[in-house]
Design an enzyme around this catalytic site. Structure first.
Site, PDB file in Angstrom:
ATOM      1  N   GLU A   1     -13.341  -3.630  -5.292  1.00 56.25           N
ATOM      2  CA  GLU A   1     -12.228  -4.439  -5.809  1.00 56.25           C
ATOM      3  C   GLU A   1     -12.117  -5.778  -5.084  1.00 56.25           C
ATOM      4  OE1 GLU A   1      -8.463  -2.455  -5.432  1.00 56.25           O
ATOM      5  OE2 GLU A   1      -7.318  -4.192  -6.154  1.00 56.25           O
TER       6      GLU A   1
ATOM      7  N   GLU B   1      -3.017  -6.590 -12.356  1.00 60.47           N
ATOM      8  CA  GLU B   1      -4.100  -5.609 -12.249  1.00 60.47           C
ATOM      9  C   GLU B   1      -5.056  -5.923 -13.391  1.00 60.47           C
ATOM     10  OE1 GLU B   1      -4.602  -3.387  -9.932  1.00 60.47           O
ATOM     11  OE2 GLU B   1      -2.687  -2.699  -9.121  1.00 60.47           O
TER      12      GLU B   1
HETATM   13 ZN    ZN Z   1      -5.584  -3.423  -5.075  1.00 57.06          ZN
END
Ligand code: ZN
Length: 331
Positions: free
Chosen positions: A177, A294
């Site tokens: 990520e 997100e």
């Molecule tokens: Zn995160």
């Protein structure tokens, strides 16, 4: 965003002048402190109808000047507001206790949360700016030598999540990520700069940055907007799509910014889960309007594959940047 990696608490200091008050209240109450609440998946579990004192400061147009587990102080040009967790959550405006309301102050992750009813009570007690003094009309100023530079659209802090020893979530293909969100954040920042937005980034390379430092940067530079960028992961492999988060009981500004970003992502063809409210740790520490994006689920095969491609990251970055520009332009 995964559960365990959103920073640690820094030690805070209490200004000496307030120490006496604190000690007095400790004697009276036995110094139990406010109730400390839990964190789940990076989101603070707080009672309904409470907001963080950072977000309270933002809605009052004030800056947080000091904060600890037991008190917070905030200031503007004419006022100082101090709120204590003990005893019973008393707020003081310019040294005078605010009659109503009291109580209900809780602590989560070292941040004090107060009932939303504190906002109008404190606002009503604030000193307004004194009327401007009568002055003689100024002398006509000479014409400027150079044409003034066009004013920037605003100042935005872009916060790529994680970094360094904190990799964040890992995709089913092994991508981390921290790398994905940095790539997207850098591309978004570039597009914003081209559009006349002043941009600051909490990190520009693969380094660890404390959570508090990220929020502090936005608070110190008086940013117009804070945008944190993350990618999701879930046990349910079917979960797919971006989500734009605002803090619980968000101000209208945070909601507008979130909706602008969500709209542009949707138009760009990104699967949408829409806007949601959650007290993410980084969101409750920022004073300015704050949004957490997100990008999608790294646990989802299709989405992880898309997020692995440079062209898709660029598409997502431009959509986020366009959404931010829409918000700053008020459209
Ligand atoms: Zn995160």
């Amino acid at each position: 965003m995964t559960s365990h990696h959103h920073g640690r608490l820094a030690a805070s200091e209490v200004v000496p002048t307030l120490l006496a008050l604190l000690l007095t209240s400790c004697v009276l109450t036995g110094c139990n402190g406010g109730k400390e609440l839990a964190t789940q998946n990076g989101v603070l579990i707080t009672p309904p109808e409470t907001i963080s004192t950072f977000r309270l400061a933002g809605s009052l147009g004030m800056a947080v000047t000091d904060q600890s587990a037991k008190m917070v102080s905030m200031r503007d040009e004419h006022n100082t507001v101090v709120i204590f967790a003990d005893p019973g959550g008393q707020a003081y405006v310019n040294g005078k206790a605010v009659a109503q309301p009291a109580g209900g102050v809780v602590r989560a992750d070292g941040v004090l949360f107060v009932p939303v009813s504190f906002e109008p009570a404190i606002r009503a007690a604030l000193r307004r700016a004194p009327p401007p003094a009568e002055t003689a009309s100024p002398l006509p100023s000479p014409a400027p030598a150079a044409p003034p530079r066009p004013a920037a659209l605003g100042l935005v802090v872009i916060d790529p999540g994680h970094g360094g020893q904190d990799p964040g979530a890992t995709s089913i293909y092994g991508d981390q990520e921290k790398h994905i969100v940095l790539d997207v954040a850098l591309a978004a920042a570039e597009r914003l700069a081209q559009s006349g937005v002043n941009v600051r980034m909490t990190r520009e390379d693969d380094r660890f940055v404390e959570l508090e430092a990220r929020a502090d940067m936005a608070n110190r530079c008086r940013a117009d907007l804070f945008v944190s960028i993350h990618a999701d992961s879930a046990r349910n492999r079917g979960a797919e799509g971006f989500t734009v988060y605002v803090p619980r009981l968000a101000t209208r500004s945070s909601t507008l910014a979130a909706d602008s970003i969500a709209y542009r992502l949707k138009v760009a063809g990104v699967a949408s889960r829409g806007r949601k409210e959650a007290n993410y740790r980084v969101l409750v520490r920022t004073v300015c309007p704050a949004v957490l994006v997100e990008l999608g689920y790294l646990s989802n095969g299709r989405e992880a594959a898309r997020l692995a491609s440079a062209s898709y990251r660029q598409l997502v970055a431009e959509a986020i940047a366009n959404g931010i520009v829409d918000y700053l332009q008020g459209s």
